[in-house]
Design a protein around this motif. Structure first.
Motif, PDB file in Angstrom:
ATOM      1  N   ILE A   1       0.848  -1.322  -0.087  1.00  0.00           N
ATOM      2  CA  ILE A   1      -0.027  -0.154   0.247  1.00  0.00           C
ATOM      3  C   ILE A   1       0.830   1.180  -0.032  1.00  0.00           C
ATOM      4  CG2 ILE A   1      -1.649   1.313   1.428  1.00  0.00           C
ATOM      5  CD1 ILE A   1      -2.586  -1.453   2.361  1.00  0.00           C
ATOM      6  N   LEU A   2       0.538   2.216  -0.956  1.00  0.00           N
ATOM      7  CA  LEU A   2       1.311   3.338  -1.110  1.00  0.00           C
ATOM      8  C   LEU A   2       0.372   4.689  -0.446  1.00  0.00           C
ATOM      9  CD1 LEU A   2       4.102   4.502  -1.654  1.00  0.00           C
ATOM     10  CD2 LEU A   2       2.956   5.231  -4.076  1.00  0.00           C
ATOM     11  N   LEU A   3       0.766   5.235   0.749  1.00  0.00           N
ATOM     12  CA  LEU A   3      -0.128   6.296   1.258  1.00  0.00           C
ATOM     13  C   LEU A   3       0.809   7.646   1.212  1.00  0.00           C
ATOM     14  CD1 LEU A   3      -1.915   7.054   3.639  1.00  0.00           C
ATOM     15  CD2 LEU A   3      -0.189   6.442   5.253  1.00  0.00           C
ATOM     16  N   ASP A   4      -0.302   8.576   0.975  1.00  0.00           N
ATOM     17  CA  ASP A   4       0.178  10.101   0.867  1.00  0.00           C
ATOM     18  C   ASP A   4       0.336  10.354   2.628  1.00  0.00           C
ATOM     19  OD1 ASP A   4       0.481  12.779   0.812  1.00  0.00           O
ATOM     20  OD2 ASP A   4      -0.986  12.946  -0.598  1.00  0.00           O
ATOM     21  N   ALA A   5       1.413  10.830   2.922  1.00  0.00           N
ATOM     22  CA  ALA A   5       1.668  11.073   4.373  1.00  0.00           C
ATOM     23  C   ALA A   5       1.010  12.351   4.645  1.00  0.00           C
ATOM     24  CB  ALA A   5       3.123  11.225   4.626  1.00  0.00           C
TER      25      ALA A   5
END
Length: 86
Positions: free
Chosen positions: A40-44
């Motif tokens: 999963i790639l999350l925008d911090a």
């Protein structure tokens, strides 16, 4: 682009995750957190994303920054994620 892999060692309270998202939003650079196990790639900078994803002890993540202030951004994000005490 700057990249740093780490393992989460502490439980994070919701308020602390909000603080991380707020601090991330002060940078111009893109700041992403990849959860290696779930890919999963999350925008911090996303408060909602920070609140619903599994920041638990033992979770392996990769912090990625890209932009004009990427070095400063990755340093602060890693410090916030590594030095948190419960």
């Amino acid at each position: 682009m700057r990249v740093h892999e780490m393992t989460i060692t502490n439980d994070f309270q919701p308020q602390y995750l909000q603080l991380i998202a707020h601090r991330a939003s002060t940078y111009r650079s893109d700041i992403r957190i990849r959860f290696e196990k779930d890919n999963i790639l999350l925008d911090a900078k996303s408060i909602l994303g920070m609140m619903i994803l599994p920041f638990r002890p033992g979770t392996v993540i990769t912090v990625q920054t890209k932009g004009t202030d990427e070095e400063e951004a990755i340093e602060e994000m890693c410090q916030l994620l590594e030095n948190k005490t419960s």
